[in-house]
Design an enzyme around this catalytic site. Structure first.
Site, PDB file in Angstrom:
ATOM      1  N   ASP A 165      -7.496  -8.060   0.354  1.00 56.81           N
ATOM      2  CA  ASP A 165      -6.507  -8.299   1.405  1.00 56.81           C
ATOM      3  C   ASP A 165      -7.139  -7.943   2.731  1.00 56.81           C
ATOM      4  O   ASP A 165      -8.054  -7.117   2.790  1.00 56.81           O
ATOM      5  CB  ASP A 165      -5.272  -7.408   1.236  1.00 56.81           C
ATOM      6  N   ASP A 217       0.867  -1.181   0.000  1.00 55.49           N
ATOM      7  CA  ASP A 217       0.000   0.000   0.000  1.00 55.49           C
ATOM      8  C   ASP A 217       0.901   1.227   0.000  1.00 55.49           C
ATOM      9  O   ASP A 217       2.127   1.116  -0.048  1.00 55.49           O
ATOM     10  CB  ASP A 217      -0.912  -0.028   1.221  1.00 55.49           C
ATOM     11  N   SER A 218       0.305   2.402   0.063  1.00 59.14           N
ATOM     12  CA  SER A 218       1.095   3.629  -0.066  1.00 59.14           C
ATOM     13  C   SER A 218       1.476   4.224   1.279  1.00 59.14           C
ATOM     14  O   SER A 218       2.217   5.192   1.341  1.00 59.14           O
ATOM     15  CB  SER A 218       0.275   4.671  -0.809  1.00 59.14           C
ATOM     16  N   HIS A 259      -4.330 -22.218   9.456  1.00 58.18           N
ATOM     17  CA  HIS A 259      -5.673 -22.642   9.071  1.00 58.18           C
ATOM     18  C   HIS A 259      -6.499 -21.486   8.513  1.00 58.18           C
ATOM     19  O   HIS A 259      -7.160 -21.630   7.479  1.00 58.18           O
ATOM     20  CB  HIS A 259      -6.413 -23.281  10.244  1.00 58.18           C
ATOM     21  N   GLY A 289     -11.515   3.126   0.964  1.00 55.12           N
ATOM     22  CA  GLY A 289     -12.550   3.808   1.735  1.00 55.12           C
ATOM     23  C   GLY A 289     -13.746   2.938   2.059  1.00 55.12           C
ATOM     24  O   GLY A 289     -14.792   3.438   2.455  1.00 55.12           O
ATOM     25  N   PHE A 319      -3.174   4.990   4.334  1.00 55.32           N
ATOM     26  CA  PHE A 319      -4.168   4.505   5.287  1.00 55.32           C
ATOM     27  C   PHE A 319      -3.636   4.542   6.715  1.00 55.32           C
ATOM     28  O   PHE A 319      -4.330   4.940   7.646  1.00 55.32           O
ATOM     29  CB  PHE A 319      -4.614   3.091   4.916  1.00 55.32           C
ATOM     30  N   CYS A 338      -5.347 -28.991  10.121  1.00 54.29           N
ATOM     31  CA  CYS A 338      -6.470 -29.925  10.250  1.00 54.29           C
ATOM     32  C   CYS A 338      -6.069 -31.365   9.946  1.00 54.29           C
ATOM     33  O   CYS A 338      -6.699 -32.297  10.434  1.00 54.29           O
ATOM     34  CB  CYS A 338      -7.625 -29.465   9.365  1.00 54.29           C
ATOM     35  N   CYS A 341      -5.991 -28.660   5.370  1.00 56.14           N
ATOM     36  CA  CYS A 341      -4.762 -27.895   5.624  1.00 56.14           C
ATOM     37  C   CYS A 341      -3.847 -28.647   6.596  1.00 56.14           C
ATOM     38  O   CYS A 341      -4.242 -29.611   7.237  1.00 56.14           O
ATOM     39  CB  CYS A 341      -5.088 -26.496   6.146  1.00 56.14           C
ATOM     40  N   CYS A 391     -11.586 -29.639   6.164  1.00 56.82           N
ATOM     41  CA  CYS A 391     -10.414 -28.880   5.717  1.00 56.82           C
ATOM     42  C   CYS A 391      -9.224 -29.811   5.553  1.00 56.82           C
ATOM     43  O   CYS A 391      -9.020 -30.726   6.356  1.00 56.82           O
ATOM     44  CB  CYS A 391     -10.093 -27.786   6.734  1.00 56.82           C
TER      45      CYS A 391
END
Lengths: 380, 380
Positions: free
Chosen positions: B269, B95-96, B338, B219, B99, B312, B309, B307
């Site tokens: 994100d 990001d810049s 997870h 925003g 924020f 799990c 993963c 799941c």
């Protein structure tokens, strides 16, 4: 009955008492001398089991006192034991909880029957005895368990230590009788006696007569000097049977590992590598590196140029310093991985040196490079 | 000149505006819609790069403001850029810093030139402008960078937002001119305008005229309702060119990911999956599981039975609960892994649903199973 773990002596270094061997457990065989990472609460802090396996850890520790309190040994037993609970299929060793009762708990009252104390979490009254400790260890299900002992301060009076050693021997016998699973869990006796040669002799004699499948040496690395520890080791290991494993409890600085191996120790454990890692301190082939220091902010070399671990193969000092400096959890993963690998790799080098009858030469070179020969050298 | 990243539209869902596509970057190609894990300080909290790769993360975020403060963009540049610094060879987006300046810093003073503020670490006076933000992002070296924008509160007055949008457009143009590496870093414009349709239109028009290689929608997810957010998305994505990627900033709850994809968003994100993981909260196919709760102490089933993963496949709720309960760092690794996998896997399911023109059906089934149709359902 065949004991649950068996020790095979392969070679003794020509110039020292160092032993090359292996320990066969129900969860695999590991070579000795070995350093065992500590997973107090059924987790070696920040590490995944796969990572411990990858770095060559064939056995890890867990802590009876802490697991008794949380989550409770009944939960671990219900899970199918520690191995299943924490997803680790190699060796596990638990202490008896004695050391924590004596170091962490408050208002302890030592009786022949056992120890009354208040736990360190919420102050509840609790009671631990040889029978209770063994019952907890039976429920936790490690491959190797420790007798419930008293670990007196190194500089306690002779009279106190004499009484303590005698009680620890009686407790060891009670524990042995209480042990329900000798066919798949090996119970070790713990030799105490502080710095008193005759009390160490008495303790060893008592325990050896009970024919434990392995022997621990406790009451060291508790504030005495390295010279005092080495002196005690020199006469104590000679009292133990050659065909049984010997475990020096709570020792993990590089110099003490080498010096312990030279005196016939087969197994070591310590929280040192993970504890100092959390504070941004690392052990390298060139000695201690406090990676959180600002001087590493622009150091784009590996933590240890001579190390082949995951951390040193993939990351720079600058990145690790940044992560530790900003409290990023991955930084502690990287320093923990490296420190554990460093000690496991050190023991691999020690084993190679023993095999070649070169442990004294290895010690000299290692001490020089690590900085132990400098004035005011630190222990790690 | 070919832009540094290019978007290929592959299919649009027949019943919604959802787009199946891919983004080609200098560090690999990833399918869209995609959720991007956030590595604020050049580390996705507790995770190793190999783990992010293993769970299918083709691109991650890093934070310009935080990296500017620590370790400083010059150190990252000297390391060879973010990819080398953090050992990640797939896509990176920054990001810049705007924020964070507006949400974390104190005493900010917004001028046409830029923003004067005191940083949140030590209160030092700092200044960030479009030119400075772009210079930092050029030094950090991500594949995708964001314009320096103002992110006004959603319920600011029309007049304020109108002035802010106009300034953000001027800042976007200044940033584009300051950008030194358009051949290997793609700079996205950020559409602002709060909930005002004509201001979103103005913002989009301004930015599209500057021909950015991609557009972010900022925003949103700043306190407005889900309905308000979806309403804004509905008319905003229509204002953006079809052949450019669209990134909805700061959104990561499962419902918002699906609803955003339905409105033509390609990238998302959010710190949500790792932030809630540190608190012992997890997202599962059957909805939220607050794994630290005592009711899971003896639950020997996986966190999410549906799941696949690492967490799990290998650990039980009882073990994870124990680790979180005792503040063991490995517990947060397991919940973080997870939660990230859950969102990445959700987006994979979303992509499959788009390919089969079944996103509406998928949404209905997912919302029902997750519990979103219950009264007073939480967002995650």
């Amino acid at each position: 009955m065949e004991p649950a773990v068996t020790y095979h002596l392969k070679h003794v270094d020509k110039h020292t008492g160092a032993r090359l061997g292996e320990l066969v457990t129900p969860h695999g065989t590991f070579p000795t001398p070995m350093f065992m990472p500590v997973g107090t609460l059924a987790s070696v802090k920040t590490m995944a089991p796969e990572e411990l396996d990858e770095m060559g850890a064939g056995v890890i520790l867990a802590n009876t006192y802490h697991l008794w309190l949380r989550p409770g040994e009944d939960i671990v037993e219900q899970a199918g034991g520690l191995h299943k609970f924490m997803n680790w299929d190699k060796g596990i060793l638990t202490d008896s909880g004695g050391f924590q009762v004596f170091s962490l708990a408050e208002l302890r009252d030592i009786q022949e029957e056992g120890v009354h104390f208040k736990n360190h979490l919420d102050g509840s009254k609790m009671f631990l005895s040889p029978e209770k400790a063994i019952a907890i260890e039976n429920a936790l299900g490690p491959d190797i368990m420790m007798s419930f002992d008293e670990c007196p301060p190194f500089f306690e009076s002779y009279d106190y230590v004499a009484k303590s050693v005698a009680r620890t021997s009686r407790w060891a016998e009670r524990g042995l009788k209480a042990h329900k699973n000798p066919d798949w869990q090996a119970l070790f006796g713990i030799v105490q006696g502080a710095g008193f040669k005759d009390l160490r002799q008495q303790s060893a004699r008592d325990l050896v007569s009970l024919d434990f499948p392995g022997y621990s040496i406790g009451g060291l690395s508790v504030g005495e000097s390295k010279e005092e520890m080495n002196h005690v080791l020199e006469f104590t290991t000679l009292l133990l049977p050659e065909h049984k494993p010997r475990y020096l409890m709570g020792v993990g600085s590089p110099d003490a590992l080498i010096d312990g191996a030279m005196r016939g120790i087969d197994m070591f454990d310590c929280v040192l590598p993970t504890r100092i890692a959390r504070n941004g301190t690392t052990m390298t082939s060139n000695g201690r590196v406090v990676i959180k220091n600002a001087k590493y902010a622009r150091d784009f070399t590996p933590l240890d140029p001579n190390c082949n671990c995951y951390t040193c193969r993939n990351y720079t000092r600058a990145y690790i310093r940044h992560l530790i400096h900003t409290d990023e959890a991955f930084g502690i993963r990287l320093t923990s991985y490296h420190n554990l690998y460093f000690l496991l790799h050190l023991m691999q080098q020690v084993r190679e040196a023993i095999a070649n009858d070169q442990l004294l030469d290895f010690r000299e070179a290692f001490f020089e490079q690590y900085g132990y020969n400098k004035p005011d050298a630190k222990s790690f």
